[in-house]
Design a protein around this motif. Structure first.
Motif, PDB file in Angstrom:
ATOM      1  N   TRP A 236       5.261   1.426  14.483  1.00 49.46           N
ATOM      2  CA  TRP A 236       4.452   2.548  14.104  1.00 49.46           C
ATOM      3  C   TRP A 236       3.820   3.278  15.499  1.00 49.46           C
ATOM      4  O   TRP A 236       3.705   4.359  15.771  1.00 49.46           O
ATOM      5  CB  TRP A 236       3.136   1.918  13.217  1.00 49.46           C
ATOM      6  CG  TRP A 236       2.452   3.077  12.860  1.00 49.46           C
ATOM      7  CD1 TRP A 236       1.014   3.145  13.244  1.00 49.46           C
ATOM      8  CD2 TRP A 236       2.994   4.437  11.993  1.00 49.46           C
ATOM      9  NE1 TRP A 236       0.581   4.526  12.582  1.00 49.46           N
ATOM     10  CE2 TRP A 236       1.580   5.107  11.965  1.00 49.46           C
ATOM     11  CE3 TRP A 236       4.023   4.916  11.542  1.00 49.46           C
ATOM     12  CZ2 TRP A 236       1.579   6.249  11.251  1.00 49.46           C
ATOM     13  CZ3 TRP A 236       3.851   5.986  10.713  1.00 49.46           C
ATOM     14  CH2 TRP A 236       2.406   6.885  10.481  1.00 49.46           C
TER      15      TRP A 236
ATOM     16  N   ALA B 220       7.734  -0.318   5.331  1.00 50.89           N
ATOM     17  CA  ALA B 220       6.922   0.499   6.361  1.00 50.89           C
ATOM     18  C   ALA B 220       7.409  -0.050   7.730  1.00 50.89           C
ATOM     19  O   ALA B 220       7.737  -1.186   8.172  1.00 50.89           O
ATOM     20  CB  ALA B 220       5.481   0.372   6.200  1.00 50.89           C
TER      21      ALA B 220
ATOM     22  N   GLU C 290       0.888  -1.103  -0.048  1.00 54.22           N
ATOM     23  CA  GLU C 290      -0.026   0.131   0.184  1.00 54.22           C
ATOM     24  C   GLU C 290       0.769   1.160   0.146  1.00 54.22           C
ATOM     25  O   GLU C 290       0.186   2.388  -0.384  1.00 54.22           O
ATOM     26  CB  GLU C 290      -0.980   0.016   1.108  1.00 54.22           C
ATOM     27  CG  GLU C 290      -0.316   0.213   2.778  1.00 54.22           C
ATOM     28  CD  GLU C 290       0.126  -1.204   3.155  1.00 54.22           C
ATOM     29  OE1 GLU C 290      -0.144  -1.372   4.424  1.00 54.22           O
ATOM     30  OE2 GLU C 290       0.293  -2.236   2.345  1.00 54.22           O
ATOM     31  N   TYR C 291       1.995   1.159   0.456  1.00 51.25           N
ATOM     32  CA  TYR C 291       3.178   2.327   0.472  1.00 51.25           C
ATOM     33  C   TYR C 291       4.156   2.160  -0.760  1.00 51.25           C
ATOM     34  O   TYR C 291       4.740   3.315  -0.797  1.00 51.25           O
ATOM     35  CB  TYR C 291       3.767   2.359   1.944  1.00 51.25           C
ATOM     36  CG  TYR C 291       2.987   2.752   2.873  1.00 51.25           C
ATOM     37  CD1 TYR C 291       2.168   3.965   2.962  1.00 51.25           C
ATOM     38  CD2 TYR C 291       2.580   1.685   3.910  1.00 51.25           C
ATOM     39  CE1 TYR C 291       1.069   4.219   4.058  1.00 51.25           C
ATOM     40  CE2 TYR C 291       1.653   1.981   5.007  1.00 51.25           C
ATOM     41  CZ  TYR C 291       1.027   3.313   4.827  1.00 51.25           C
ATOM     42  OH  TYR C 291       0.049   3.330   6.171  1.00 51.25           O
ATOM     43  N   ASN C 292       4.177   1.149  -1.387  1.00 48.63           N
ATOM     44  CA  ASN C 292       5.128   0.897  -2.245  1.00 48.63           C
ATOM     45  C   ASN C 292       6.670   1.100  -1.729  1.00 48.63           C
ATOM     46  O   ASN C 292       7.457   1.298  -2.478  1.00 48.63           O
ATOM     47  CB  ASN C 292       5.051   1.555  -3.605  1.00 48.63           C
ATOM     48  CG  ASN C 292       5.598   1.363  -4.892  1.00 48.63           C
ATOM     49  OD1 ASN C 292       5.830   0.023  -4.831  1.00 48.63           O
ATOM     50  ND2 ASN C 292       6.398   2.401  -5.630  1.00 48.63           N
ATOM     51  N   GLN C 293       6.915   0.399  -0.408  1.00 52.78           N
ATOM     52  CA  GLN C 293       8.029   0.761   0.181  1.00 52.78           C
ATOM     53  C   GLN C 293       7.894   0.174   1.450  1.00 52.78           C
ATOM     54  O   GLN C 293       7.100  -0.196   2.095  1.00 52.78           O
ATOM     55  CB  GLN C 293       8.527   2.126   0.356  1.00 52.78           C
ATOM     56  CG  GLN C 293       7.714   3.012   1.406  1.00 52.78           C
ATOM     57  CD  GLN C 293       7.856   4.356   1.655  1.00 52.78           C
ATOM     58  OE1 GLN C 293       7.381   5.236   0.775  1.00 52.78           O
ATOM     59  NE2 GLN C 293       8.662   4.821   2.410  1.00 52.78           N
TER      60      GLN C 293
ATOM     61  N   PHE D 271       8.429   7.770   7.339  1.00 51.62           N
ATOM     62  CA  PHE D 271       6.882   7.704   7.711  1.00 51.62           C
ATOM     63  C   PHE D 271       7.005   9.044   8.888  1.00 51.62           C
ATOM     64  O   PHE D 271       5.922   9.609   8.904  1.00 51.62           O
ATOM     65  CB  PHE D 271       6.547   6.563   8.262  1.00 51.62           C
ATOM     66  CG  PHE D 271       6.104   5.615   7.216  1.00 51.62           C
ATOM     67  CD1 PHE D 271       4.945   5.306   7.011  1.00 51.62           C
ATOM     68  CD2 PHE D 271       7.246   4.819   6.613  1.00 51.62           C
ATOM     69  CE1 PHE D 271       4.445   4.722   6.122  1.00 51.62           C
ATOM     70  CE2 PHE D 271       6.415   4.098   5.688  1.00 51.62           C
ATOM     71  CZ  PHE D 271       5.173   3.664   5.273  1.00 51.62           C
TER      72      PHE D 271
ATOM     73  N   ASP E  50       4.249  11.144   6.962  1.00 52.39           N
ATOM     74  CA  ASP E  50       3.093  11.212   7.798  1.00 52.39           C
ATOM     75  C   ASP E  50       2.669  11.978   9.257  1.00 52.39           C
ATOM     76  O   ASP E  50       1.660  12.484   9.305  1.00 52.39           O
ATOM     77  CB  ASP E  50       2.673   9.939   8.072  1.00 52.39           C
ATOM     78  CG  ASP E  50       2.568   9.032   6.702  1.00 52.39           C
ATOM     79  OD1 ASP E  50       1.686   9.404   5.839  1.00 52.39           O
ATOM     80  OD2 ASP E  50       3.295   8.121   6.449  1.00 52.39           O
TER      81      ASP E  50
END
Length: 251
Positions: free
Chosen positions: A108, A102, A97-100, A140, A144
């Motif tokens: 998180w 995570a 979903e992030y193409n990297q 992130f 984000d």
């Protein structure tokens, strides 16, 4: 075999579910072989019994309470510190979903909480974690959470190296008092390692444990409870190894 692979193999073999299952299999082999049947039955029952007990929320909850002695930080009056240090807790490789890469769920949670702590008195942030963990955290945090880490430590393979390499980065800036962010079940060992490096540590634990609703649910075995028990047992094992290492070093 590389040390990291050997460590992961040992952890898998010793900790549940594999550890108790291997004990049960050993008992079953003794039982089937016809030699020492009573011993085999006892060993098999012990392995299976341990697995069931560790899967009960009432047992894992007690283990969690034992492993988490630190209270949450009062955000209205946070401790006076010079920096926020956030420990990595895993990385998801190439999250689609992030193409990297995570941060994992544990990482998180630590990252978001550490960002909140850093914003209130505008403290600088240090991220620490090897094998791509800190790099994913930095990406992130920037994208984000709209924050930039002042220091990023990307070599650490374990908690001891988190502390050692963080000390090397922070020494030049005269940082000695830190808010340390990690999961509550990991905090006791993390505090000990960072104090060994000369830091004054203010624990800022992140809690991800929630007891099940209802009395009956606490007595029903489940994968979540087994996972909680495994984490606590891993921490106890890690503390024992750390104490041996400290004793051997003479510190």
């Amino acid at each position: 075999m590389p040390w990291a692979e050997l460590k992961n193999l040992a952890r898998t073999v010793i900790l549940p579910p594999a550890g108790p299952l291997l004990v049960a299999i050993l008992g079953l082999v003794l039982l089937v072989a016809g030699r020492r049947r009573r011993l085999g039955l006892s060993v098999c029952a012990g392995g299976l019994g341990a697995l069931v007990l560790l899967s009960l929320p009432v047992v894992s909850g007690q283990l969690m309470r034992f492993a988490t002695p630190y209270a949450a930080v009062d955000l209205r009056q946070p401790p006076t510190a010079q920096a926020v240090v956030i420990l990595a807790g895993g990385v998801r490789r190439y999250a689609p979903e992030y193409n990297q890469d995570a941060p994992s769920d544990a990482t998180w949670q630590r990252l978001v909480y550490g960002a909140r702590l850093a914003r209130r008195p505008q403290l600088p942030i240090l991220l620490t974690g090897g094998n791509g963990e800190a790099a994913a955290m930095r990406a992130f945090l920037d994208a984000d959470l709209n924050l930039r880490a002042k220091w990023v430590e990307e070599r650490a393979r374990n908690t001891a190296e988190n502390a050692e390499f963080s000390a090397q980065l922070l020494a030049g800036d005269g940082v000695h008092d830190i808010l340390l962010v990690t999961s509550d079940w990991h905090m006791r060992r993390a505090v000990a390692e960072f104090e060994l490096q000369g830091f004054r540590v203010f624990p800022a634990p992140v809690t991800d444990y929630a007891p099940p609703d209802g009395m009956l649910a606490r007595w029903l075995p489940g994968a979540g409870a087994l996972s909680d028990s495994r984490r606590v047992l891993y921490e106890l094992l890690g503390r024992a190894v750390a104490e041996v290492r400290v004793a051997a070093s003479g510190r």
